[in-house]
Design a protein around this motif. Structure first.
Motif, PDB file in Angstrom:
ATOM      1  N   SER A 229       0.813  -1.215   0.000  1.00  0.00           N
ATOM      2  CA  SER A 229       0.000   0.000   0.000  1.00  0.00           C
ATOM      3  C   SER A 229       0.851   1.272   0.000  1.00  0.00           C
ATOM      4  O   SER A 229       0.458   2.271  -0.609  1.00  0.00           O
ATOM      5  CB  SER A 229      -0.972   0.003   1.181  1.00  0.00           C
TER       6      SER A 229
ATOM      7  N   GLU B  93       1.762   1.899  -3.544  1.00  0.00           N
ATOM      8  CA  GLU B  93       0.569   2.342  -4.272  1.00  0.00           C
ATOM      9  C   GLU B  93       0.257   3.807  -3.967  1.00  0.00           C
ATOM     10  O   GLU B  93      -0.077   4.578  -4.865  1.00  0.00           O
ATOM     11  CB  GLU B  93      -0.618   1.459  -3.926  1.00  0.00           C
ATOM     12  N   GLU B  94       0.386   4.206  -2.698  1.00  0.00           N
ATOM     13  CA  GLU B  94       0.132   5.593  -2.307  1.00  0.00           C
ATOM     14  C   GLU B  94       1.137   6.538  -2.963  1.00  0.00           C
ATOM     15  O   GLU B  94       0.773   7.611  -3.439  1.00  0.00           O
ATOM     16  CB  GLU B  94       0.197   5.738  -0.791  1.00  0.00           C
ATOM     17  N   GLN B  95       2.405   6.132  -2.996  1.00  0.00           N
ATOM     18  CA  GLN B  95       3.432   6.962  -3.630  1.00  0.00           C
ATOM     19  C   GLN B  95       3.168   7.096  -5.124  1.00  0.00           C
ATOM     20  O   GLN B  95       3.322   8.183  -5.690  1.00  0.00           O
ATOM     21  CB  GLN B  95       4.815   6.374  -3.392  1.00  0.00           C
ATOM     22  N   LEU B  96       2.761   6.020  -5.763  1.00  0.00           N
ATOM     23  CA  LEU B  96       2.460   6.079  -7.193  1.00  0.00           C
ATOM     24  C   LEU B  96       1.272   6.996  -7.470  1.00  0.00           C
ATOM     25  O   LEU B  96       1.277   7.742  -8.451  1.00  0.00           O
ATOM     26  CB  LEU B  96       2.207   4.676  -7.745  1.00  0.00           C
ATOM     27  N   GLN B  97       0.260   6.927  -6.632  1.00  0.00           N
ATOM     28  CA  GLN B  97      -0.898   7.803  -6.808  1.00  0.00           C
ATOM     29  C   GLN B  97      -0.493   9.264  -6.650  1.00  0.00           C
ATOM     30  O   GLN B  97      -0.919  10.122  -7.421  1.00  0.00           O
ATOM     31  CB  GLN B  97      -2.010   7.443  -5.821  1.00  0.00           C
ATOM     32  N   THR B  98       0.356   9.550  -5.672  1.00  0.00           N
ATOM     33  CA  THR B  98       0.845  10.916  -5.471  1.00  0.00           C
ATOM     34  C   THR B  98       1.620  11.387  -6.698  1.00  0.00           C
ATOM     35  O   THR B  98       1.422  12.509  -7.183  1.00  0.00           O
ATOM     36  CB  THR B  98       1.742  10.992  -4.213  1.00  0.00           C
TER      37      THR B  98
ATOM     38  N   ARG C  95       1.340  10.207  -9.766  1.00  0.00           N
ATOM     39  CA  ARG C  95       0.390  10.298 -10.877  1.00  0.00           C
ATOM     40  C   ARG C  95      -0.305  11.662 -10.844  1.00  0.00           C
ATOM     41  O   ARG C  95      -0.407  12.346 -11.863  1.00  0.00           O
ATOM     42  CB  ARG C  95      -0.636   9.166 -10.798  1.00  0.00           C
ATOM     43  N   THR C  96      -0.746  12.066  -9.674  1.00  0.00           N
ATOM     44  CA  THR C  96      -1.401  13.365  -9.516  1.00  0.00           C
ATOM     45  C   THR C  96      -0.440  14.494  -9.866  1.00  0.00           C
ATOM     46  O   THR C  96      -0.806  15.431 -10.589  1.00  0.00           O
ATOM     47  CB  THR C  96      -1.919  13.524  -8.066  1.00  0.00           C
TER      48      THR C  96
ATOM     49  N   GLU D 204      -1.165  17.113 -12.824  1.00  0.00           N
ATOM     50  CA  GLU D 204      -1.353  18.519 -12.449  1.00  0.00           C
ATOM     51  C   GLU D 204      -0.324  19.442 -13.095  1.00  0.00           C
ATOM     52  O   GLU D 204      -0.608  20.600 -13.373  1.00  0.00           O
ATOM     53  CB  GLU D 204      -1.301  18.681 -10.928  1.00  0.00           C
TER      54      GLU D 204
END
Length: 99
Positions: free
Chosen positions: A68, A71-76, A78-79, A83
């Motif tokens: 997880s 996954e959290e780092q990848l989502q950050t 990605r954003t 942006e």
């Protein structure tokens, strides 16, 4: 002397082997999970060959390793990329170099 041997043993354990042993899996079971040979698993654990990323993910999931944080780092990331339009910049920059 026993303490020295124990410290050496701890240092010689690869992360892959630690994950596998903690999950109570055999090298044969890991070979089945990865669709490879037991010899390949041994090579991965001994650092003789590098494990492919997709196989590392399979290994981690088979050992119920928590991914997880990744996954959290990848989502950050990605954003951040979206942006800041970094995904578009790369395509434009690539087109400039092709001319």
């Amino acid at each position: 002397m026993n303490k020295i041997v124990r410290q050496h043993d701890e240092q010689s354990l690869s992360d892959l082997k630690v994950m596998r042993l903690a999950a109570n899996k055999t090298q044969r079971e890991m070979a089945e999970v990865l669709g490879t040979s037991e010899a390949t698993i041994i090579n991965y654990e001994n650092g003789v060959s590098d494990i492919k990323y997709k196989d590392y993910l399979k290994w981690s999931l088979a050992c119920r390793f928590d991914l997880s944080a990744i996954e959290e780092q990848l989502q950050t990331l990605r954003t951040l990329v979206v942006e800041n339009n970094l995904h578009r910049y790369r395509k434009v920059n690539k087109l400039k170099h092709q001319k």
